[in-house]
Design a protein around this motif. Structure first.
Motif: not given
Length: 128
Positions: A52, A103-106, A113
């Motif tokens: 981040s 950040c995001y999980d995938d 984003a």
């Protein structure tokens, strides 16, 4: 000129280590979340690690968790990806990208984003 430059790739034996760097010029890297991604021939691009903008949160793909560390270097305006215990399946072109603040999980690993800038990539080959 705004750009990201990756370096540190190369040929390494299985079990070895590499430290990849993502250096920014023309903007302050700390203002963005930074992600590392990789793409092997014939495969989809996948997220490897992401940090981040604050540096307080990092996410890793399951395939590298426990073997990799993503770190910020504010002085050098750089983000590092330390990779240990490398395996043949880590062979790929590694890219860094910046965008947003978190950040995001995938299913394909951590993602940003949005994607404001990409580097040109650095080749990592793990082979004996």
């Amino acid at each position: 000129q705004l750009q990201l430059v990756e370096s540190g790739g190369g040929l390494v034996q299985p079990g070895g280590s590499l430290r990849l760097s993502c250096a920014a010029s023309g903007f302050i890297l700390d203002n963005y979340a930074v992600g590392w991604f990789r793409q092997a021939p014939g495969k989809e691009r996948e997220g490897v690690a992401c940090i981040s903008s604050s540096g307080n949160s990092a996410r890793y793909a399951e395939s590298v968790k426990g073997r990799s560390t993503i770190l910020r270097d504010k002085v050098k305006n750089t983000v590092w990806l330390q990779m240990n215990s490398l395996k043949a399946e880590d062979t790929a072109v590694y890219y860094c990208a910046v965008g947003g603040a978190v950040c995001y999980d995938d299913p394909l690993g951590p993602v940003l984003a949005r994607y404001d800038y990409w580097g040109q990539g650095t080749q990592v080959t793990v082979s004996s």
